[in-house]
Design a protein around this motif. Sequence first.
Motif, PDB file in Angstrom:
ATOM      1  N   UNK A 271       0.856  -1.189   0.000  1.00  0.00           N
ATOM      2  CA  UNK A 271       0.000   0.000   0.000  1.00  0.00           C
ATOM      3  C   UNK A 271       0.897   1.246   0.000  1.00  0.00           C
ATOM      4  N   UNK A 272       0.304   2.404   0.176  1.00  0.00           N
ATOM      5  CA  UNK A 272       1.103   3.635   0.072  1.00  0.00           C
ATOM      6  C   UNK A 272       1.995   3.851   1.291  1.00  0.00           C
ATOM      7  N   UNK A 273       1.815   3.012   2.327  1.00  0.00           N
ATOM      8  CA  UNK A 273       2.686   3.110   3.512  1.00  0.00           C
ATOM      9  C   UNK A 273       3.677   1.952   3.582  1.00  0.00           C
ATOM     10  N   UNK A 274       3.786   1.217   2.514  1.00  0.00           N
ATOM     11  CA  UNK A 274       4.727   0.101   2.359  1.00  0.00           C
ATOM     12  C   UNK A 274       4.306  -1.172   3.081  1.00  0.00           C
ATOM     13  N   UNK A 275       3.069  -1.237   3.542  1.00  0.00           N
ATOM     14  CA  UNK A 275       2.577  -2.484   4.162  1.00  0.00           C
ATOM     15  C   UNK A 275       2.170  -3.483   3.083  1.00  0.00           C
ATOM     16  N   UNK A 276       2.516  -4.746   3.327  1.00  0.00           N
ATOM     17  CA  UNK A 276       2.004  -5.820   2.460  1.00  0.00           C
ATOM     18  C   UNK A 276       0.959  -6.640   3.217  1.00  0.00           C
ATOM     19  N   UNK A 277       1.004  -6.544   4.534  1.00  0.00           N
ATOM     20  CA  UNK A 277       0.041  -7.220   5.421  1.00  0.00           C
ATOM     21  C   UNK A 277       0.224  -6.562   6.790  1.00  0.00           C
ATOM     22  N   UNK A 278      -0.665  -6.849   7.731  1.00  0.00           N
ATOM     23  CA  UNK A 278      -0.477  -6.285   9.068  1.00  0.00           C
ATOM     24  C   UNK A 278       0.860  -6.751   9.631  1.00  0.00           C
ATOM     25  N   UNK A 320       6.475   0.640  13.029  1.00  0.00           N
ATOM     26  CA  UNK A 320       6.294   1.044  14.429  1.00  0.00           C
ATOM     27  C   UNK A 320       5.013   1.862  14.627  1.00  0.00           C
ATOM     28  N   UNK A 321       4.639   2.652  13.618  1.00  0.00           N
ATOM     29  CA  UNK A 321       3.452   3.503  13.756  1.00  0.00           C
ATOM     30  C   UNK A 321       2.160   2.709  13.572  1.00  0.00           C
ATOM     31  N   UNK A 322       2.234   1.627  12.797  1.00  0.00           N
ATOM     32  CA  UNK A 322       1.030   0.834  12.522  1.00  0.00           C
ATOM     33  C   UNK A 322       0.342   1.310  11.259  1.00  0.00           C
ATOM     34  N   UNK A 323      -0.514   0.440  10.749  1.00  0.00           N
ATOM     35  CA  UNK A 323      -1.072   0.633   9.410  1.00  0.00           C
ATOM     36  C   UNK A 323      -1.921   1.895   9.264  1.00  0.00           C
ATOM     37  N   UNK A 324      -2.624   2.282  10.316  1.00  0.00           N
ATOM     38  CA  UNK A 324      -3.513   3.442  10.165  1.00  0.00           C
ATOM     39  C   UNK A 324      -2.793   4.765  10.426  1.00  0.00           C
ATOM     40  N   UNK A 325      -1.769   4.724  11.264  1.00  0.00           N
ATOM     41  CA  UNK A 325      -1.090   5.968  11.646  1.00  0.00           C
ATOM     42  C   UNK A 325       0.079   6.337  10.725  1.00  0.00           C
ATOM     43  N   UNK A 327       2.566   7.495   7.836  1.00  0.00           N
ATOM     44  CA  UNK A 327       2.380   8.419   6.718  1.00  0.00           C
ATOM     45  C   UNK A 327       2.601   7.728   5.369  1.00  0.00           C
ATOM     46  N   UNK A 328       2.049   8.320   4.333  1.00  0.00           N
ATOM     47  CA  UNK A 328       2.217   7.799   2.981  1.00  0.00           C
ATOM     48  C   UNK A 328       3.683   7.973   2.556  1.00  0.00           C
ATOM     49  N   UNK A 329       4.216   7.009   1.830  1.00  0.00           N
ATOM     50  CA  UNK A 329       5.593   7.133   1.321  1.00  0.00           C
ATOM     51  C   UNK A 329       5.500   7.663  -0.108  1.00  0.00           C
TER      52      UNK A 329
END
Length: 412
Positions: A271-278, A320-325, A327-329
């Motif tokens: 996603x836009x925050x570099x997550x692929x999964x939780x 460290x911030x978590x998926x909702x907090x 920032x977008x990369x």
Amino acid sequence: MDSVIVVGASLAGWRATEGLRAEGFEGKISLVGEEPHLPYDRPPLSKQVLAGKWPPEKAVLADKKRSSELQVHEVLGRRATGLDVAGRTVELDDGSALSADGIVLATGAAPRRLPGTESLGPADGLFVLRTIDDSLALRAAVTAVEGARVVVVGAGFIGSEVASTCAALGCQVTVVEVMDVPLSNVLGPVVGAHCASLHGANGVSLRTGVGLERIERAAGGTGSGSGRLSVHLRDGEVLDADVVVVGIGVSPSTAWLESSGLTIDNGVVCDDRLFVADGIVAAGDMARWLWRHDGSEELIRIEHWEVAANAGAAAARSLLAGRTEAPSFAPIPYFWSDQYGIRIQVLGNPGGDDEMVITDGSFEEGKFLAVYGRGGRLRAVMAIGKPRQLMGFRPLLQNGASFDEALAHELS
Ligand SMILES: Cc1cc2nc3c(=O)[nH]c(=O)nc-3n(C[C@H](O)[C@H](O)[C@H](O)COP(=O)(O)OP(=O)(O)OC[C@H]3O[C@@H](n4cnc5c(N)ncnc54)[C@H](O)[C@@H]3O)c2cc1C
């Protein structure tokens, strides 16, 4: 979060490791890397290290002292072979497994091989260039024979840098490129042709618009007058070579994730925050992430040093911030390439069919600034010999300037 596994011990993985500690993470960090080395930098491998101007130690990103300061649990010389997303577990090639609360995927990219050359390798004079070991072995090969005949397959940035360095070492270099105009897919035909002209101007032969038929061991081998390898081009020409370097691009190193259930599509999709999964993020050359820029979004995968470095740090923050907090990369991509004593710099994300206007300098002067636009928007700026002027365009790119605004931009 008490523990993190970083998979891939190179630029993005190391920046993630440093980022975790910089953000105050005190838990266990395991750094898993297939290579036996602690992280080092790759840009010098086709430049200073290949040229023999730097000892390999100078390319090191993290030495033992730094690794121990950051209390890194090193798992080097170990390849990750699988990922259990729900269990946040990484399987390793010795049959063991590591589990943690968070995982950073940073396994980068690996050189594409030429089909039909599977039985050839460095011992035959056929090289790719990605690792420090590749660079040192290539240097040994091109300096073993006075005036070694070197054929570089691919006139992209890495191939061109290798050609430039080998020419400076006194090799007889020929570059073979399947496209009619090298780099035209990135910089467009006009700037691409200018960059291609640097080869000829520096004594390197360039064959364009011609593919490779096959490469084979030459009868006789070194010292017999014929090359160790024969490079057969599609147009019938045969090039004798002591050394062939294949620089036809890289593929993201995602094979080990195939059964993980993650989306793999020219990289691991984030996603836009570099997550692929939780609890799992990705960074660097392997990551294809949702780049939100100038009111639109697209999935992009970038193979540049600065993006990989920043993505590593951003991935650590996201974790460290978590998926909702988090920032977008959304960086403005930047890269450079050093060839024949000049530095090519590109800011933004140009495409070969973008509109292009030279706004400062000229090819004749050898210094110029090229501005790229698409659909009325500024896309990128490329420069040779104008680093300060290039960087002046960063705010315009960041603020989503129109192409006209960029063309009217006052150069200081
Ligand atoms: C010769 C060369 C010159 C370059 N020059 C420039 C330049 O001038 N400018 C520029 O902007 N960029 C340049 N680059 C690109 C830049 O170096 C890359 O963008 C950067 O290295 C990407 O970092 P990364 O950490 O994502 O991946 P990588 O550096 O590819 O590192 C990934 C690491 O993960 C390891 N790995 C892979 N699979 C596994 C697995 N399954 N398990 C464990 N470990 C694994 C690999 O062994 C590797 O060490 C150059 C690259 C090369 C090769």
